[in-house]
Design a protein around this motif. Sequence first.
Motif, PDB file in Angstrom:
ATOM      1  N   MET A 477      21.424  91.768   3.266  1.00  0.00           N
ATOM      2  CA  MET A 477      20.979  90.421   4.064  1.00  0.00           C
ATOM      3  C   MET A 477      21.880  89.452   4.119  1.00  0.00           C
ATOM      4  O   MET A 477      22.259  89.074   5.297  1.00  0.00           O
ATOM      5  N   LEU A 478      22.773  89.174   2.897  1.00  0.00           N
ATOM      6  CA  LEU A 478      23.593  88.306   2.701  1.00  0.00           C
ATOM      7  C   LEU A 478      25.067  88.646   3.201  1.00  0.00           C
ATOM      8  O   LEU A 478      25.976  87.749   3.403  1.00  0.00           O
ATOM      9  N   GLY A 479      25.073  89.798   3.195  1.00  0.00           N
ATOM     10  CA  GLY A 479      26.437  90.413   3.672  1.00  0.00           C
ATOM     11  C   GLY A 479      27.686  90.276   2.850  1.00  0.00           C
ATOM     12  O   GLY A 479      27.560  89.666   1.784  1.00  0.00           O
ATOM     13  N   ALA A 480      28.848  90.958   3.116  1.00  0.00           N
ATOM     14  CA  ALA A 480      30.032  90.774   2.247  1.00  0.00           C
ATOM     15  C   ALA A 480      30.326  89.624   1.684  1.00  0.00           C
ATOM     16  O   ALA A 480      30.837  89.250   0.413  1.00  0.00           O
ATOM     17  N   ASP A 481      30.407  88.508   2.686  1.00  0.00           N
ATOM     18  CA  ASP A 481      30.971  87.254   2.518  1.00  0.00           C
ATOM     19  C   ASP A 481      29.959  86.546   1.368  1.00  0.00           C
ATOM     20  O   ASP A 481      30.631  85.592   0.548  1.00  0.00           O
ATOM     21  N   LEU A 482      28.758  86.430   1.579  1.00  0.00           N
ATOM     22  CA  LEU A 482      27.761  85.666   0.800  1.00  0.00           C
ATOM     23  C   LEU A 482      27.251  86.319  -0.354  1.00  0.00           C
ATOM     24  O   LEU A 482      26.210  85.859  -1.022  1.00  0.00           O
ATOM     25  N   ALA A 483      27.090  87.940  -0.141  1.00  0.00           N
ATOM     26  CA  ALA A 483      26.400  88.664  -1.196  1.00  0.00           C
ATOM     27  C   ALA A 483      26.591  88.277  -2.780  1.00  0.00           C
ATOM     28  O   ALA A 483      27.696  88.137  -3.286  1.00  0.00           O
ATOM     29  N   PRO A 484      25.457  88.175  -3.590  1.00  0.00           N
ATOM     30  CA  PRO A 484      25.686  88.102  -5.061  1.00  0.00           C
ATOM     31  C   PRO A 484      25.875  89.305  -5.521  1.00  0.00           C
ATOM     32  O   PRO A 484      25.582  90.350  -4.923  1.00  0.00           O
ATOM     33  N   THR A 485      26.194  89.400  -6.939  1.00  0.00           N
ATOM     34  CA  THR A 485      26.428  90.690  -7.705  1.00  0.00           C
ATOM     35  C   THR A 485      24.659  91.109  -7.780  1.00  0.00           C
ATOM     36  O   THR A 485      23.640  90.210  -7.831  1.00  0.00           O
ATOM     37  N   GLU A 486      24.589  92.309  -8.280  1.00  0.00           N
ATOM     38  CA  GLU A 486      23.320  92.947  -8.266  1.00  0.00           C
ATOM     39  C   GLU A 486      22.383  92.085  -9.491  1.00  0.00           C
ATOM     40  O   GLU A 486      21.440  91.805  -9.460  1.00  0.00           O
ATOM     41  N   GLU A 487      23.079  91.874 -10.784  1.00  0.00           N
ATOM     42  CA  GLU A 487      22.593  90.964 -11.540  1.00  0.00           C
ATOM     43  C   GLU A 487      22.162  89.367 -11.257  1.00  0.00           C
ATOM     44  O   GLU A 487      21.049  89.367 -11.530  1.00  0.00           O
ATOM     45  N   GLU A 488      22.849  89.116 -10.541  1.00  0.00           N
ATOM     46  CA  GLU A 488      22.535  87.687  -9.887  1.00  0.00           C
ATOM     47  C   GLU A 488      21.719  87.681  -8.815  1.00  0.00           C
ATOM     48  O   GLU A 488      20.680  86.835  -8.869  1.00  0.00           O
ATOM     49  N   ALA A 489      21.455  88.799  -7.847  1.00  0.00           N
ATOM     50  CA  ALA A 489      20.497  89.101  -7.144  1.00  0.00           C
ATOM     51  C   ALA A 489      18.933  89.195  -7.865  1.00  0.00           C
ATOM     52  O   ALA A 489      18.056  88.904  -7.673  1.00  0.00           O
ATOM     53  N   ASN A 490      18.994  90.083  -8.938  1.00  0.00           N
ATOM     54  CA  ASN A 490      17.920  90.178  -9.656  1.00  0.00           C
ATOM     55  C   ASN A 490      17.220  88.951 -10.119  1.00  0.00           C
ATOM     56  O   ASN A 490      16.183  88.656 -10.317  1.00  0.00           O
ATOM     57  N   THR A 491      18.244  88.136 -10.761  1.00  0.00           N
ATOM     58  CA  THR A 491      17.773  86.850 -11.368  1.00  0.00           C
ATOM     59  C   THR A 491      17.323  85.724 -10.335  1.00  0.00           C
ATOM     60  O   THR A 491      16.408  85.348 -10.716  1.00  0.00           O
ATOM     61  N   ILE A 492      17.913  85.862  -9.035  1.00  0.00           N
ATOM     62  CA  ILE A 492      17.162  84.974  -8.011  1.00  0.00           C
ATOM     63  C   ILE A 492      15.905  85.541  -7.602  1.00  0.00           C
ATOM     64  O   ILE A 492      15.125  84.634  -7.612  1.00  0.00           O
ATOM     65  N   ILE A 493      15.794  86.785  -7.531  1.00  0.00           N
ATOM     66  CA  ILE A 493      14.252  87.395  -7.081  1.00  0.00           C
ATOM     67  C   ILE A 493      13.322  87.182  -8.338  1.00  0.00           C
ATOM     68  O   ILE A 493      12.117  86.562  -8.010  1.00  0.00           O
ATOM     69  N   MET A 494      13.690  87.241  -9.550  1.00  0.00           N
ATOM     70  CA  MET A 494      12.898  87.103 -10.572  1.00  0.00           C
ATOM     71  C   MET A 494      12.586  85.357 -10.857  1.00  0.00           C
ATOM     72  O   MET A 494      11.286  85.043 -10.869  1.00  0.00           O
ATOM     73  N   ALA A 495      13.403  84.518 -10.422  1.00  0.00           N
ATOM     74  CA  ALA A 495      12.946  83.084 -10.127  1.00  0.00           C
ATOM     75  C   ALA A 495      12.239  82.842  -9.303  1.00  0.00           C
ATOM     76  O   ALA A 495      11.220  81.999  -9.372  1.00  0.00           O
ATOM     77  N   ALA A 496      12.341  83.672  -8.282  1.00  0.00           N
ATOM     78  CA  ALA A 496      11.545  83.380  -7.052  1.00  0.00           C
ATOM     79  C   ALA A 496       9.960  83.870  -7.319  1.00  0.00           C
ATOM     80  O   ALA A 496       8.974  83.515  -6.753  1.00  0.00           O
ATOM     81  N   ARG A 497       9.797  84.924  -7.981  1.00  0.00           N
ATOM     82  CA  ARG A 497       8.627  85.520  -8.364  1.00  0.00           C
ATOM     83  C   ARG A 497       7.758  84.588  -9.592  1.00  0.00           C
ATOM     84  O   ARG A 497       6.514  84.904  -9.821  1.00  0.00           O
ATOM     85  N   ALA A 498       8.432  83.679 -10.308  1.00  0.00           N
ATOM     86  CA  ALA A 498       7.920  83.085 -11.261  1.00  0.00           C
ATOM     87  C   ALA A 498       6.790  82.155 -10.881  1.00  0.00           C
ATOM     88  O   ALA A 498       5.759  82.271 -11.842  1.00  0.00           O
ATOM     89  N   HIS A 499       6.513  81.748  -9.862  1.00  0.00           N
ATOM     90  CA  HIS A 499       5.154  81.032  -9.452  1.00  0.00           C
ATOM     91  C   HIS A 499       4.164  82.046  -9.370  1.00  0.00           C
ATOM     92  O   HIS A 499       2.873  81.485  -9.588  1.00  0.00           O
ATOM     93  N   TRP A 500       4.500  83.252  -9.048  1.00  0.00           N
ATOM     94  CA  TRP A 500       3.236  84.131  -9.317  1.00  0.00           C
ATOM     95  C   TRP A 500       2.469  84.264 -10.583  1.00  0.00           C
ATOM     96  O   TRP A 500       1.273  84.172 -10.679  1.00  0.00           O
ATOM     97  N   PHE A 501       3.346  84.289 -11.712  1.00  0.00           N
ATOM     98  CA  PHE A 501       2.768  84.380 -12.779  1.00  0.00           C
ATOM     99  C   PHE A 501       2.087  83.097 -13.433  1.00  0.00           C
ATOM    100  O   PHE A 501       1.215  83.026 -13.991  1.00  0.00           O
ATOM    101  N   GLU A 502       2.592  81.824 -12.764  1.00  0.00           N
ATOM    102  CA  GLU A 502       2.040  80.488 -13.159  1.00  0.00           C
ATOM    103  C   GLU A 502       0.595  80.742 -12.588  1.00  0.00           C
ATOM    104  O   GLU A 502      -0.331  79.836 -13.089  1.00  0.00           O
ATOM    105  N   ASP A 503       0.449  81.122 -11.291  1.00  0.00           N
ATOM    106  CA  ASP A 503      -0.775  81.193 -10.686  1.00  0.00           C
ATOM    107  C   ASP A 503      -1.773  81.709 -11.301  1.00  0.00           C
ATOM    108  O   ASP A 503      -2.975  81.456 -11.437  1.00  0.00           O
ATOM    109  N   GLU A 504      -1.371  83.101 -11.957  1.00  0.00           N
ATOM    110  CA  GLU A 504      -2.313  83.792 -12.632  1.00  0.00           C
ATOM    111  C   GLU A 504      -2.738  83.136 -13.980  1.00  0.00           C
ATOM    112  O   GLU A 504      -3.772  83.253 -14.174  1.00  0.00           O
ATOM    113  N   GLU A 505      -1.785  82.372 -14.391  1.00  0.00           N
ATOM    114  CA  GLU A 505      -2.325  81.655 -15.927  1.00  0.00           C
ATOM    115  C   GLU A 505      -3.208  80.660 -15.483  1.00  0.00           C
ATOM    116  O   GLU A 505      -4.283  80.391 -16.287  1.00  0.00           O
TER     117      GLU A 505
END
Length: 505
Positions: A477-505
């Motif tokens: 989605m971010l294309g060649a100019d703005l795309a993160p590395t695969e490791e950075e992309a995984n870090t971003i997505i996991m940070a976005a999912r963090a609130h799901w686990f907070e809600d469960e607690e």
Amino acid sequence: MDTSALYRTELLQVAEAVAREKGINRDEVLEAMEQAISRAGRAKYGQEHDIRATIDRKTGEVKLHRYTEVVDLIENEFTQMLVKDARVRWSDDSLQIGDFKMEELPPIDLGRIAAQSAKQVIVQKVREAERGRQFDEFKDRVGEVINGVVKRNEFGNVTVDLGRAEAIMRRDETLPRENYRNGDRVRAYIYDVREEQRGPQIFVSRSHPQFMAKLFAQEVPEIYDGVIEIKSVARDPGSRAKIAVLSNDSSIDPVGACVGLRGSRVQAIVTELQGEKIDIIPWSEDTATYIVNALAPAEVSKVVLDEDAGRIEVVVPDEQLSLAIGRRGQNVRLASILTGWDIDILTEEEESRRRQDEIRQRSELFMNALDVDDVIAHLLVAEGFVSIEQVGFVPVDELATIEGFDDEVAEELRNRARDYLDRKAAELEEARQELGLDDAMLAIEGITTERGVKLGEQNIKTLDDLADLAADELIEMLGADLAPTEEEANTIIMAARAHWFEDEE
């Protein structure tokens, strides 16, 4: 003649013989016999009773007892008795809940069916004990090279007799073009020993990379002694392999030691591996040098390392391209496995063309953003500037050192760069508000306003929208100019999912 005494002696002799033949403990065989006689006893006196047999380890005398448990609440009337009744029956007031009383039963004559049943139990228990012994013996031998004899070959899956156990060599663990017949001797590497329902299974391989490493350790005394170290192995089994070696003694050449006099050492391994070609590579601490070595026999002109992306670009002369890549990509694939880096191969012509494209794109960026002519834009590119941010925030005196620039020109370029960045930031902020992007999404580290707007244009506007993406979707989605590395992309997505686990607690 006392036949019972003869029977008792024979019982111990049989146990001794079976234990010796199977290589297991005599007590395990006698325990199996006790279970078999117990089963026969239950067949005679009733399956519902708790009947246990014991064999005297010295005399071989067999005794049969019925056990009754003393309880306060009866669940099984055949094996349990209330404490008050038990005290009366056995005239023993000291009996307590949880105690067991034994009643000796007359010895039984093992009939044909009972004897057959007893034999099955003994065979089963002896087999289990034998498997246990095999597992204990081989569980610590993972990583060893063993010799065996082919016992069966079923559709390419080979069963190997190791003497005291059997091993399995699956079809994909054999070398191509190898065909095994019963009785053939085979050398292989134990890579796994595990308990399964049918007993312990020993898995061996001739295609495993460590099989080659162990063969080198057997052929090269310096490796066995630890003077030479095998750092990495990559194999295309039966075809080609690369092995990286390091000498801990500066006076010993690791490659020469592994090759041997007139190639004698490496040739012995090549013969064992059905002619597999082996490249012996000197390992280096310097990544670029190591990769140049790993791509041998191809010559390398230049190496460009991208540590963030975990990739390496290797530039080779045009005539060396096919050699560097190898047949069906074999050479570069093995070099990549050996070094642990993703390797891209470019010819000098391709690299030159791409570099020119990059220079042209950067020059156009500076010309459009800073409103300058191509001469100034080329000068900035030649000095290593790659973004407007660099021009906008570099110290004036550093910018003024460029040939043809003075303080006035440097200040003007810096001001123009900052004006451009301010305009761009204002446009992005306006776009962000129009798209209605969630502030929480933009607060995620790695999601800049520019990236946020790009995602918002594709309807990714909230934290949950971002959290639902996979790493490859985010990169696309971010294309060649703005795309993160695969490791950075995984870090971003996991940070976005963090609130799901907070809600469960």
